[in-house]
Structure formats: C-alpha cells, structure tokens
Write a protein that holds these residues in place. Structure first.
Motif, PDB file in Angstrom:
ATOM      1  N   LEU A 144       6.250   2.530 -80.628  1.00 45.24           N
ATOM      2  CA  LEU A 144       6.853   1.934 -79.436  1.00 45.24           C
ATOM      3  C   LEU A 144       6.532   0.456 -79.286  1.00 45.24           C
ATOM      4  CD1 LEU A 144       6.128   4.867 -76.940  1.00 45.24           C
ATOM      5  CD2 LEU A 144       8.373   4.211 -77.829  1.00 45.24           C
ATOM      6  N   THR A 145       5.439   0.026 -79.884  1.00 44.12           N
ATOM      7  CA  THR A 145       5.020  -1.380 -79.737  1.00 44.12           C
ATOM      8  C   THR A 145       4.737  -1.981 -81.115  1.00 44.12           C
ATOM      9  OG1 THR A 145       2.731  -0.673 -79.444  1.00 44.12           O
ATOM     10  CG2 THR A 145       4.006  -1.041 -77.448  1.00 44.12           C
ATOM     11  N   GLU A 191       1.542  -1.440 -83.291  1.00 45.48           N
ATOM     12  CA  GLU A 191       1.341  -0.226 -84.099  1.00 45.48           C
ATOM     13  C   GLU A 191       1.931  -0.348 -85.498  1.00 45.48           C
ATOM     14  OE1 GLU A 191       2.056   3.442 -81.348  1.00 45.48           O
ATOM     15  OE2 GLU A 191       3.207   1.766 -80.520  1.00 45.48           O
ATOM     16  N   LYS A 241       8.236  16.428 -83.626  1.00 42.36           N
ATOM     17  CA  LYS A 241       8.236  15.136 -82.928  1.00 42.36           C
ATOM     18  C   LYS A 241       6.836  14.766 -82.453  1.00 42.36           C
ATOM     19  CE  LYS A 241      12.345  16.858 -80.805  1.00 42.36           C
ATOM     20  NZ  LYS A 241      12.901  17.332 -79.535  1.00 42.36           N
ATOM     21  N   ASP A 297       4.321  12.581 -79.820  1.00 41.80           N
ATOM     22  CA  ASP A 297       4.382  12.288 -78.386  1.00 41.80           C
ATOM     23  C   ASP A 297       5.371  11.158 -78.093  1.00 41.80           C
ATOM     24  OD1 ASP A 297       2.247  14.088 -78.154  1.00 41.80           O
ATOM     25  OD2 ASP A 297       1.279  12.873 -76.598  1.00 41.80           O
ATOM     26  N   ALA A 298       5.309  10.093 -78.890  1.00 40.03           N
ATOM     27  CA  ALA A 298       6.181   8.939 -78.635  1.00 40.03           C
ATOM     28  C   ALA A 298       7.633   9.291 -78.918  1.00 40.03           C
ATOM     29  CB  ALA A 298       5.737   7.751 -79.492  1.00 40.03           C
ATOM     30  N   PHE A 345       8.978  12.258 -78.534  1.00 41.38           N
ATOM     31  CA  PHE A 345       9.422  13.078 -77.401  1.00 41.38           C
ATOM     32  C   PHE A 345       9.709  12.181 -76.186  1.00 41.38           C
ATOM     33  CE2 PHE A 345       8.739  15.663 -73.648  1.00 41.38           C
ATOM     34  CZ  PHE A 345       9.405  16.847 -73.950  1.00 41.38           C
ATOM     35  N   ALA A 346       8.843  11.214 -75.933  1.00 40.50           N
ATOM     36  CA  ALA A 346       9.044  10.312 -74.789  1.00 40.50           C
ATOM     37  C   ALA A 346      10.319   9.493 -74.967  1.00 40.50           C
ATOM     38  CB  ALA A 346       7.833   9.383 -74.633  1.00 40.50           C
ATOM     39  N   THR A 384      13.323  11.482 -74.161  1.00 39.55           N
ATOM     40  CA  THR A 384      13.507  11.590 -72.704  1.00 39.55           C
ATOM     41  C   THR A 384      14.217  10.357 -72.150  1.00 39.55           C
ATOM     42  OG1 THR A 384      11.526  12.968 -72.464  1.00 39.55           O
ATOM     43  CG2 THR A 384      12.288  11.815 -70.485  1.00 39.55           C
ATOM     44  N   LEU A 385      13.813   9.184 -72.627  1.00 40.51           N
ATOM     45  CA  LEU A 385      14.458   7.943 -72.164  1.00 40.51           C
ATOM     46  C   LEU A 385      15.944   7.939 -72.520  1.00 40.51           C
ATOM     47  CD1 LEU A 385      11.791   5.248 -73.158  1.00 40.51           C
ATOM     48  CD2 LEU A 385      12.240   6.206 -70.886  1.00 40.51           C
TER      49      LEU A 385
END
Lengths: 256, 256
Positions: B7-8, B11, B175, B177-178, B180-181, B184-185
């Motif tokens: 996500l960033t 990473e 998947k 955690d990121a 899955f998040a 959701t978005l």
C-alpha cells in the motif's frame, strides 16, 4: 482538525508528530490488553519494548506480562491475552507489558514528539474518540501493524476513530487519503468484527496458537470506559486511565 | 495463488518479489498515461526516474514526457496528462516517460527481481486481471502512492485487481490483509471513481493545477485493451503491450 492514519509501521519513523495527538492502535492484542488491565484496576501499565527490560522491572506489586510470537515469555507472570488481566491478577498493581508491535508504536509516538499519546482498540473506541475530539489538536493514528506490515484490524479500528472524529467535529475534520480509506474499512466491517478477525493474518495466527477465545474480547465494541493515556512517572512513560473518563462504571459504555 | 498489495512505497524496498508477478499501479497518472500512449500506437514506453536521463534519450522518433510536481518539465515534449498521448503525438514513436511515483515503483519491481512486471490502472483493469491470472504466479501489486505515502486511488485500483483475480481464481486465491482491505475499498468506491478522485489528495492537487480534465480519463473503467508489460530492449527496461491482448480493438473492452 487534520486526521492522519499511518497504516504501516514503516511510516511511524518519518511522519511529523510534533504537537499532535497520537493514538496508537494494536487491536490484537496490546490495545485491548492495556484497556482490560486498567479497567480491572491496575495501578498503571508500563509499556516496554524488550523482554530483558520487562524482567528488570519485576518486583513486589508488579505483574510482568507480554508476548513474543503471540506466546508468553519465559519468566513472565502473564501473556498478552486480555482475558488474563482480571481484577484478581492486576488490581492495585503495576503491569509491565512487553509486546511486539503495540509497544513499538507507542515508543515511536514518544520519539516523534507527539504532544499526547492515547491507546485505542475496539473496546474503548467511543471514549477514545471523545478524548481525542476534546483535545483540540490534529490527530495522527498509528496502526501498530504486524511484522512491520499492514494489519487489517488495526486499520479498521483506526477508521472507527476517523468516523467518530469526523462525526464529532463535522466539516472541520480534514481527512488524509489513509484516513478516508480506514473509514471505508470501518463502515464495511464494523458489524462483523469477528469475521474481520478470522480474515486477518494476525487473527488466524492467534486461532492457530489456541488463543481464539481472545478474539471475541477484542471485538467487544465500546465495552470499556477507559482510555489509556501516556504520562511520565518514575522517569519513564506509563499509561494511566485518562481522567476525563477514568472512574466511570465500566459497563456504562455498553448500555449507552 | 497468493495476492499481496504493497500500500505504501516504503514497503517496495523490502517485500519479497523474486519469482512473482508485479503489477504497478499509479492511477494518477503514470499508469493511465502509459496505457493511453500504447493504445495510441506508441512503439514503446521507456520509464525513467530522472529528468536528465529522460532528456539524454531525446532524439528523432522519440517523444519525451513526464512531470515533476504534476507539471511538465522544461525541455520535455509533453507533460504527464493522458490526454496528451494521442495518435497524432505518439504513433510509431518511442515515449520516454519520467514521472515521480509510477516510474519509481516500476524500478522497485525490477530491482526486487519480479519475474514479470505489468502496469495497471482503472482503464485497463479487466485486461490486466486477465494477463495476471493467466501468468500462474503469485502476485504482488505495488501501489505507487504519493510523496512516499498511501494513495487512495492506487489502493482502490489494486483492490479491483484483487477482486478480479479472486473471482477468476476462486478459492485458490489467498489474500493478504492489505489485499483484503484494498478489495473492500474497490467494492465501496468502484461506482463513483470521480468522487474518489475528488476526495484523494492527489486528485485535488491535479484540480488545483488546472488538470481536472485528466480525472475522467483516469476513471474510464475498462476502456482500454492494452496491458503494458516490461521487457528488455536496447539494454534497458521498456514497456510494450502484452501480446495476449495487444492488437485488439481498443474499444472492445468498453463494449464487453
């Protein structure tokens, strides 16, 4: 009010925190355990990063707890399960808590020069919003994450704080991209936090360790009227219940 | 198939990429611009990180484009607006593209040893999912982000890739955690991407620069049948249309 969410621990080092209110979120399980310990009447909670440092603080009236890899460390009185922090175990005592992710995030908030540091999880979400809204400062929410990376449950809980602050502060609240994303996660998953935990890598890890009974405790939304607040005592940072909500009946939030 | 989302940008340096398919997402605007350039018939796109490097590659049959702070660099033929990359401007030519976030994410994927590197945005989402699903590899999606931090539109687009891959691969898809998040978005915001862009810090910045007309182009879901794919040419990495979808009528995806 500006609301920022640091979704990964890598961002904790570089984000500007000076003058801001920092809220540390480590749902599984440091936040929840710290809230349980203070709700159970612990005198205070001393967050420490290293096992040796925790053991060095052992003594009369002190309970040493925490984990490495999710399991209790050798020589500790308790692990990091919120279920262990009962009044019988901790009332009137100092709790020294050594955890992997949560304690590091607290240390990062202190190093970054945050003006105030709170600890929040799902169990004290509403009261944490209340304290943060009253502080009148820009807010940075630090997700403790897992193994240095993103954690679904921490980001979702951060989104609950964002949603609450935006509701309380209205248009005054300016949300960052990450704050907006976290709020989306909270709105999508707030009604089934247990399912969220069983999707999350950390939640599944706890189930694998036989610690699945911790999950319902961590999912009890607004069950505690305690907001851990970092203060200086004995020349080290310790967590005490924030005076604005301390002392209320712990069942109050549930009934509200 | 394992699906990870970074996500960033912080990473990108440390995540394990060897042997994996990397998909770089920079919705505003490098991904969209690269897709437009190849859809318009550019011979290839050379992503470069530095302005001086881009200018050194100028010459006959070469169009140099890109941005710093969202605006065209001095000496460049074009900026980073996808609207500029028309057939009249780029057909049959090499495009050298220097952008802040997207190019760096591509470079990180190469340095990390990814087995294959694709570029995706909303405009080529469906075809990017098709190519990624067919590759039969674990997938890491690198969100280019903004100023080293989280970007709402990149995470949301990554979630579209996750949703598509999970749909195509069923239970085989694991998947993070990121991931899955991000999914959701995407599910929350897919039906109003323009609103998403007007919430995002980067989208608002483009509007402030007078580049708001780029937003509808970047929001045209599945409008292009081109998946940029990194290959080695002239001893440097260049982007070509992936052969599995190259040459299709660019209007095909819209009608599907």
């Amino acid at each position: 009010m500006e609301i920022e969410v640091l979704l990964t621990p890598g961002e904790h080092r570089t984000a500007p925190l000076a003058g801001r209110l920092a809220v540390v979120v480590d749902v599984l399980r440091a936040s929840t355990t710290i809230v349980e310990a203070l709700a159970a009447g612990a005198r205070d909670v001393v967050p420490v990063a290293e096992v040796a440092e925790a053991l060095a603080l052992a003594g009369p009236g002190v309970v040493v707890g925490g984990e490495r890899g999710g399991l209790k460390c050798e020589g500790f009185d308790l692990g990091n399960s919120p279920r262990e922090y009962t009044p019988a175990a901790v009332r009137g005592r100092r709790v020294v808590l050594c955890t992997t992710n949560g304690t590091r995030a607290i240390a990062a908030a202190v190093r970054g020069g945050a003006a105030e540091v709170l600890v929040a999880g799902f169990t004290n979400l509403k009261h944490a919003v209340g304290v943060a809204a009253a502080a009148g400062r820009d807010v940075t929410i630090l997700c403790a994450g897992r193994e240095g990376g993103f954690s679904l449950e921490d980001a979702t809980c951060a989104g609950g704080l964002v949603a609450g602050l935006a509701y309380r502060c209205g248009d005054v609240a300016r949300k960052s991209d990450a704050a907006f994303a976290a709020e989306t996660l909270f709105r999508a998953h707030r009604d089934d936090l247990i399912r969220l935990f069983t999707v999350s890598g950390h939640g599944r890890h706890l189930v694998d360790l036989g610690l699945g009974d911790d999950l319902p405790v961590c999912a009890r939304l607004n069950s505690r009227a305690v907001v851990p607040h970092l203060v200086e005592a004995d020349r080290r940072p310790v967590l005490l219940p924030h005076p604005a909500v301390a002392g209320r009946d712990p069942g109050e939030a549930t009934r509200a």
